[in-house]
Write a protein that holds these residues in place. Sequence first.
Motif, PDB file in Angstrom:
ATOM      1  N   SER A 202     -13.546  17.614  -2.294  1.00 44.94           N
ATOM      2  CA  SER A 202     -13.557  16.144  -2.256  1.00 44.94           C
ATOM      3  C   SER A 202     -14.621  15.602  -3.201  1.00 44.94           C
ATOM      4  O   SER A 202     -14.379  14.636  -3.945  1.00 44.94           O
TER       5      SER A 202
ATOM      6  N   ASP B 184       4.066   5.177   6.879  1.00 41.55           N
ATOM      7  CA  ASP B 184       2.859   5.904   6.503  1.00 41.55           C
ATOM      8  C   ASP B 184       2.838   6.099   5.002  1.00 41.55           C
ATOM      9  O   ASP B 184       3.874   6.336   4.385  1.00 41.55           O
ATOM     10  N   SER B 185       1.661   6.025   4.442  1.00 44.79           N
ATOM     11  CA  SER B 185       1.541   6.305   3.016  1.00 44.79           C
ATOM     12  C   SER B 185       1.218   7.776   2.824  1.00 44.79           C
ATOM     13  O   SER B 185       0.632   8.416   3.695  1.00 44.79           O
ATOM     14  N   SER B 186       1.612   8.280   1.697  1.00 39.92           N
ATOM     15  CA  SER B 186       1.247   9.642   1.339  1.00 39.92           C
ATOM     16  C   SER B 186      -0.260   9.686   1.119  1.00 39.92           C
ATOM     17  O   SER B 186      -0.834   8.795   0.500  1.00 39.92           O
ATOM     18  N   SER B 187      -0.889  10.714   1.618  1.00 38.41           N
ATOM     19  CA  SER B 187      -2.336  10.865   1.417  1.00 38.41           C
ATOM     20  C   SER B 187      -2.679  10.888  -0.070  1.00 38.41           C
ATOM     21  O   SER B 187      -3.756  10.461  -0.474  1.00 38.41           O
ATOM     22  N   LEU B 188      -1.751  11.371  -0.880  1.00 39.07           N
ATOM     23  CA  LEU B 188      -2.018  11.459  -2.317  1.00 39.07           C
ATOM     24  C   LEU B 188      -2.168  10.081  -2.957  1.00 39.07           C
ATOM     25  O   LEU B 188      -2.867   9.937  -3.951  1.00 39.07           O
TER      26      LEU B 188
ATOM     27  N   ARG C  53       0.813  -1.221   0.000  1.00 39.02           N
ATOM     28  CA  ARG C  53       0.000   0.000   0.000  1.00 39.02           C
ATOM     29  C   ARG C  53       0.841   1.264   0.000  1.00 39.02           C
ATOM     30  O   ARG C  53       0.528   2.223  -0.686  1.00 39.02           O
ATOM     31  N   THR C  54       1.923   1.272   0.787  1.00 36.67           N
ATOM     32  CA  THR C  54       2.696   2.503   0.956  1.00 36.67           C
ATOM     33  C   THR C  54       3.936   2.565   0.073  1.00 36.67           C
ATOM     34  O   THR C  54       4.483   3.633  -0.132  1.00 36.67           O
TER      35      THR C  54
ATOM     36  N   PHE D 189      -3.854   7.772  -1.906  1.00 32.89           N
ATOM     37  CA  PHE D 189      -5.235   7.329  -1.782  1.00 32.89           C
ATOM     38  C   PHE D 189      -6.037   7.618  -3.043  1.00 32.89           C
ATOM     39  O   PHE D 189      -6.979   6.884  -3.357  1.00 32.89           O
TER      40      PHE D 189
END
Length: 197
Positions: free
Chosen positions: A162, A96-100, A13-14, A102
């Motif tokens: 959003s 942590d993954s970057s919010s981007l 995921r990350t 997502f």
Amino acid sequence: MGGLVPAIIQDDRTGKVLMLGYMNREAYDKTLATGLVTFFSRSRQTLWTKGETSGNLLHLKSIAVDCDGDTLLVKATPDGPVCHTGTDTCWGEVNDSSSLLFLSELQDFIEKRHEEMPEGSYTTSLFRDGLNRMAQKVGEEALEAVIEATNGTNDRLIYECSDMFYHLIVLLTSKGLRIEDITDELRERHSPGWKKH
């Protein structure tokens, strides 16, 4: 290496590199059979499934062999910290993954909706309503974002943006495009030699 190959473990995921372990054929086969990443312990001379005592399992997503055929890239989803010291990675990094990122996950989900078209889904209804309706929704949401930017609150602006992003991704999906196509275009525009079309 006595039948052992290095296995680089990456969070699916990350994209973070989590750890390095070693696999032999038996560990590789067990990983494929169970879906849980299993290694060969060089110190104990036995197989061990990551997380079998701590509960911090690694759920297999894919395995790829490098160009020389002597290293594995194992993509997995961890249940918790990977390192025996309690950190997310064996290098002490936060996983942590970057919010981007997502946005890409969201489009994967929207593409699945487009393929399956489940009843009762708002996304399905947008695809069924057709291109003109999808484009209209992007315009409506963009206008609502403008109104919030000029006369509203930051919380409402985020909410409307959003909505706009979601409807834009639906529209892109209907055209066979990805959000990454937009980021590629923006990256190209950022290069020194870019000229407007």
